[in-house]
Design an enzyme around this catalytic site. Structure first.
Site, PDB file in Angstrom:
ATOM      1  N   CYS A 103       0.836  -1.219   0.000  1.00 48.28           N
ATOM      2  CA  CYS A 103       0.000   0.000   0.000  1.00 48.28           C
ATOM      3  C   CYS A 103       0.861   1.255   0.000  1.00 48.28           C
ATOM      4  O   CYS A 103       0.532   2.261   0.649  1.00 48.28           O
ATOM      5  CB  CYS A 103      -0.966   0.007   1.194  1.00 48.28           C
ATOM      6  SG  CYS A 103      -2.187  -1.309   1.136  1.00 48.28           S
ATOM      7  N   ALA A 104       1.965   1.205  -0.724  1.00 46.12           N
ATOM      8  CA  ALA A 104       2.858   2.361  -0.848  1.00 46.12           C
ATOM      9  C   ALA A 104       3.497   2.320  -2.233  1.00 46.12           C
ATOM     10  O   ALA A 104       4.725   2.315  -2.366  1.00 46.12           O
ATOM     11  CB  ALA A 104       3.916   2.345   0.254  1.00 46.12           C
TER      12      ALA A 104
END
Length: 471
Positions: free
Chosen positions: A377-378
């Protein structure tokens, strides 16, 4: 390198850390969980607190019965425990419970008092999507650049802050990266933000379980205006998170969610909103989750956050030293064991010539070792660490939009919790050496839509271990 073993083994404090799980060869192995940056197992004290509380569970707020009043007392007591843990003052701050850090930051994005003059958020290229995407829909966003190894480039931060000093309303920064474990100088950044009239939010989802967080009084130039945390990353996975922030922000404006519990009075013509935090906690709250979070904080406080940090620094130093001996393994971020105390125990890795999805799958199916693979999630941060060019990123994006993630860039990640041991790290390193040298049993096939690998012809019988239908 000589590494001092942690002084204490905390495994007995936790639920489920010695469970045996099935592997591809038909045997079972003790599960080694190295995915703590995603979520953590519950402390036994948390499980016990929840079990004890359930005897008295009832509605909170405005109920007249003993159980209801007891639940209200426990819920508000839990709120104070969270504030004390973060060094917040009820006269200056409020604690709003919600589902998790993501919801907390989204709430602040909708409630933050942007103006026509102060309409810009300064964040970084290392943020979790939860501290990036909410701001894109609320204000103009500038992402500060990073050093090649993935640290915040503070000189670029200073330059952007100075160039936009009259417009920056908020600095939104992670306390520690969920990808590399880098810890940001949050109080120094706070002082710089306040000097130009801005406020600061710190995403402490990763930092709070591992280091002491102090918000400090509002008259301290280095204070933190807002902090967001998640209980499921703090050994209390019962579905609650908290936004602790300036009371004066939440005393004004309409809540982002409206309904029961948010008002003082309602007529057909008018609404008078409640004082914080009630104004921003619509509906029946997750009382059990709040109790669990408070119980976890109580246990961490008893252990001492300094001891937590020492224990995890010893694990990280040992891991970095051990993993560096595997020639086929690439370590991203800071790989120096001597600096282990300056970062969290989150290590992003790549095996040469083996896709990250496959490495993670073999670790799980054949060695009972849980890690995480992908972009965590980055996405922008991973693209930066891997040196992916904009043109390459566009090609990857096109394939993903066509439901093909087979060549999705990414890494796999080991992340440590308080219960992990040197033995866990040895087992992990031995497994990686086996995988790197082709010493694994299964034939793995990839699902292009997800990118994930599975062993051909075998899958665990999950119902044998847990099934809703058996309860």
């Amino acid at each position: 390198m000589t590494t001092t073993h942690p002084k204490q083994d905390f495994r007995d404090y936790f639920v489920g850390v010695d469970v045996a799980t099935p592997t591809l060869d038909g045997s079972t192995r003790r599960y080694v969980n190295l995915d703590n940056a995603a979520s953590t197992p519950p402390l036994r004290s948390v499980q016990q607190a929840v079990n004890d509380f359930m005897t008295y569970y009832s509605s909170v707020h405005r109920g007249t019965g003993f159980k209801s009043q007891l639940c209200t007392h426990a819920y508000e007591q839990s709120r104070q425990v969270v504030m004390d843990f973060l060094g917040a003052n009820p006269a200056e701050h409020t604690c709003i419970f919600g589902k998790n850090t993501t919801e907390a930051i989204n709430k602040l994005a909708r409630r933050f008092p942007f103006t026509s003059q102060r309409d810009l958020v300064l964040t970084t290229g290392m943020e979790h999507h939860s501290n990036d995407l909410p701001w894109r829909s609320a204000a103009e966003v500038i992402h500060v650049g990073l050093t090649p190894d993935g640290q915040l480039d503070e000189a670029k931060f200073d330059a952007q802050l100075e160039a936009n000093a009259r417009r920056v309303a908020l600095v939104a920064v992670t306390g520690a990266s969920n990808v590399t474990g880098f810890i940001n100088p949050i109080h120094r950044l706070a002082e710089k933000a306040h000097a130009v009239g801005a406020q600061i939010l710190v995403d402490c989802a990763q930092l709070a379980p591992h280091r002491k967080v102090e918000m400090r009084p509002l008259d301290d130039p280095a204070h933190l205006d807002y902090v967001a945390i998640s209980a499921h990353k703090m050994y209390a996975p019962y579905g609650v998170g908290a936004l602790v922030g300036r009371r004066d922000t939440f005393e004004h404006g309409d809540p982002d969610m409206r309904g029961g519990g948010t008002v003082e009075i309602v007529t057909l013509e008018d609404v008078v909103w409640a004082e914080p935090p009630d104004r921003d906690e619509a509906g029946s709250p997750n009382t059990v989750g709040a109790i669990a979070l408070a119980a976890a904080i109580a246990q961490l406080t008893t252990i001492g956050m300094e001891e937590v940090a020492r224990h995890e620094a010893a694990l990280t130093a040992y891991a970095l030293d051990r993993l560096a001996k595997i020639p086929q393994l690439l370590i991203y971020g800071d790989s120096d064991p001597a600096r282990a105390s300056e970062r969290l125990g989150v290590i992003p890795l790549q095996l040469k010539n083996i896709p990250h999805f496959k490495a993670a799958a073999v670790l799980g199916y054949e060695f009972a070792i849980g890690v995480r693979s992908g972009c965590f999630c980055a996405h922008p941060y991973i693209l930066h660490l891997l040196g992916i060019t904009p043109e390459e990123a566009r090609r990857v994006r096109a394939r993903m939009l066509a439901r093909d993630k087979s060549e999705m860039p990414g890494l796999f990640r080991a992340s440590f919790g308080l219960y992990n041991t040197f033995e866990d790290i040895d087992l992990f390193a031995e497994a990686l050496e086996n995988i790197a040298n082709g010493r694994y049993q299964g034939k793995y096939v990839q699902d292009k839509a997800s990118g994930e690998y599975r062993p051909l012809g075998w899958a665990p019988d999950y119902d044998q271990y847990f099934s809703i239908n058996k309860h």
